[in-house]
Design a protein around this motif. Structure first.
Motif, PDB file in Angstrom:
ATOM      1  N   LEU A   1       9.928 188.562 -18.436  1.00 43.02           N
ATOM      2  CA  LEU A   1      10.787 189.613 -18.981  1.00 43.02           C
ATOM      3  C   LEU A   1      10.491 190.961 -18.324  1.00 43.02           C
ATOM      4  O   LEU A   1      11.412 191.707 -17.979  1.00 43.02           O
ATOM      5  N   THR A   2       9.216 191.261 -18.112  1.00 42.91           N
ATOM      6  CA  THR A   2       8.838 192.505 -17.438  1.00 42.91           C
ATOM      7  C   THR A   2       9.381 192.520 -16.017  1.00 42.91           C
ATOM      8  O   THR A   2       9.913 193.534 -15.552  1.00 42.91           O
ATOM      9  N   PHE A   3       9.256 191.401 -15.314  1.00 42.50           N
ATOM     10  CA  PHE A   3       9.761 191.304 -13.944  1.00 42.50           C
ATOM     11  C   PHE A   3      11.264 191.530 -13.910  1.00 42.50           C
ATOM     12  O   PHE A   3      11.770 192.293 -13.072  1.00 42.50           O
ATOM     13  N   LEU A   4      12.003 190.896 -14.810  1.00 46.75           N
ATOM     14  CA  LEU A   4      13.458 191.041 -14.822  1.00 46.75           C
ATOM     15  C   LEU A   4      13.879 192.469 -15.197  1.00 46.75           C
ATOM     16  O   LEU A   4      14.839 193.002 -14.641  1.00 46.75           O
ATOM     17  N   ALA A   5      13.147 193.093 -16.123  1.00 46.67           N
ATOM     18  CA  ALA A   5      13.446 194.480 -16.493  1.00 46.67           C
ATOM     19  C   ALA A   5      13.199 195.407 -15.305  1.00 46.67           C
ATOM     20  O   ALA A   5      14.019 196.292 -15.021  1.00 46.67           O
ATOM     21  N   LEU A   6      12.089 195.217 -14.608  1.00 41.12           N
ATOM     22  CA  LEU A   6      11.808 196.031 -13.431  1.00 41.12           C
ATOM     23  C   LEU A   6      12.841 195.800 -12.328  1.00 41.12           C
ATOM     24  O   LEU A   6      13.220 196.730 -11.618  1.00 41.12           O
ATOM     25  N   LEU A   7      13.280 194.579 -12.191  1.00 41.90           N
ATOM     26  CA  LEU A   7      14.309 194.270 -11.200  1.00 41.90           C
ATOM     27  C   LEU A   7      15.621 194.977 -11.541  1.00 41.90           C
ATOM     28  O   LEU A   7      16.275 195.541 -10.658  1.00 41.90           O
ATOM     29  N   ALA A   8      15.995 194.983 -12.814  1.00 42.56           N
ATOM     30  CA  ALA A   8      17.216 195.677 -13.231  1.00 42.56           C
ATOM     31  C   ALA A   8      17.087 197.179 -13.006  1.00 42.56           C
ATOM     32  O   ALA A   8      18.034 197.834 -12.538  1.00 42.56           O
ATOM     33  N   ILE A   9      15.921 197.743 -13.302  1.00 41.17           N
ATOM     34  CA  ILE A   9      15.694 199.165 -13.071  1.00 41.17           C
ATOM     35  C   ILE A   9      15.759 199.475 -11.580  1.00 41.17           C
ATOM     36  O   ILE A   9      16.299 200.508 -11.169  1.00 41.17           O
ATOM     37  N   ASN A  10      15.231 198.565 -10.763  1.00 43.94           N
ATOM     38  CA  ASN A  10      15.271 198.755  -9.316  1.00 43.94           C
ATOM     39  C   ASN A  10      16.707 198.750  -8.802  1.00 43.94           C
ATOM     40  O   ASN A  10      17.081 199.577  -7.964  1.00 43.94           O
ATOM     41  N   VAL A  11      17.518 197.845  -9.293  1.00 46.04           N
ATOM     42  CA  VAL A  11      18.926 197.788  -8.873  1.00 46.04           C
ATOM     43  C   VAL A  11      19.647 199.070  -9.303  1.00 46.04           C
ATOM     44  O   VAL A  11      20.416 199.653  -8.523  1.00 46.04           O
ATOM     45  N   LEU A  12      19.381 199.543 -10.509  1.00 49.34           N
ATOM     46  CA  LEU A  12      19.991 200.787 -10.977  1.00 49.34           C
ATOM     47  C   LEU A  12      19.537 201.968 -10.114  1.00 49.34           C
ATOM     48  O   LEU A  12      20.348 202.823  -9.735  1.00 49.34           O
ATOM     49  N   ALA A  13      18.260 202.010  -9.780  1.00 49.98           N
ATOM     50  CA  ALA A  13      17.739 203.093  -8.932  1.00 49.98           C
ATOM     51  C   ALA A  13      18.369 203.039  -7.540  1.00 49.98           C
ATOM     52  O   ALA A  13      18.668 204.083  -6.951  1.00 49.98           O
ATOM     53  N   LEU A  14      18.570 201.848  -7.017  1.00 54.65           N
ATOM     54  CA  LEU A  14      19.236 201.717  -5.715  1.00 54.65           C
ATOM     55  C   LEU A  14      20.658 202.251  -5.773  1.00 54.65           C
ATOM     56  O   LEU A  14      21.119 202.946  -4.870  1.00 54.65           O
ATOM     57  N   TYR A  15      21.350 201.942  -6.852  1.00 56.68           N
ATOM     58  CA  TYR A  15      22.733 202.387  -7.001  1.00 56.68           C
ATOM     59  C   TYR A  15      22.819 203.910  -7.115  1.00 56.68           C
ATOM     60  O   TYR A  15      23.634 204.545  -6.459  1.00 56.68           O
ATOM     61  N   VAL A  16      21.968 204.490  -7.951  1.00 60.63           N
ATOM     62  CA  VAL A  16      22.022 205.934  -8.177  1.00 60.63           C
ATOM     63  C   VAL A  16      21.519 206.699  -6.950  1.00 60.63           C
ATOM     64  O   VAL A  16      22.078 207.730  -6.594  1.00 60.63           O
ATOM     65  N   GLY A  17      20.498 206.193  -6.298  1.00 65.85           N
ATOM     66  CA  GLY A  17      19.893 206.915  -5.187  1.00 65.85           C
ATOM     67  C   GLY A  17      20.462 206.616  -3.822  1.00 65.85           C
ATOM     68  O   GLY A  17      19.969 207.141  -2.819  1.00 65.85           O
TER      69      GLY A  17
END
Length: 85
Positions: A64-80
């Motif tokens: 669950l931690t890995f998947l949450a971090l992966l989702a945050i990473n995808v969001l950060a890629l999109y915003v940045g």
């Protein structure tokens, strides 16, 4: 005779060009730092993924931690993605 609307638009008032300009300046002043943090966060987050992957994803909390971090990473890629163009 048109039917009167049950909702009044009186509270909306006329648009204020000065307020619109201030909102535009605020958006521009906030956009750059947010893109900066997102861009560099997207670069740094995969280094946090590595220890989780080496530990294994057998534990549901780690998965669950890995998947949450992966989702945050995808969001950060999109915003940045537009930073420093």
């Amino acid at each position: 005779m048109p039917n009167p609307s049950p909702l009044s638009n009186e509270s909306l008032g006329p648009s204020n060009p000065e307020a619109e300009r201030d909102r535009g300046r605020l958006r521009r002043s906030v956009k750059r730092p947010v893109q900066f943090l997102s861009f560099w966060g997207a670069i740094a987050l995969p280094f946090i993924h590595l220890p989780l992957l080496t530990q294994g994803l057998g534990d549901p909390h780690v998965t669950l931690t890995f998947l949450a971090l992966l989702a945050i990473n995808v969001l950060a890629l999109y915003v940045g993605h537009g930073y420093n163009r």
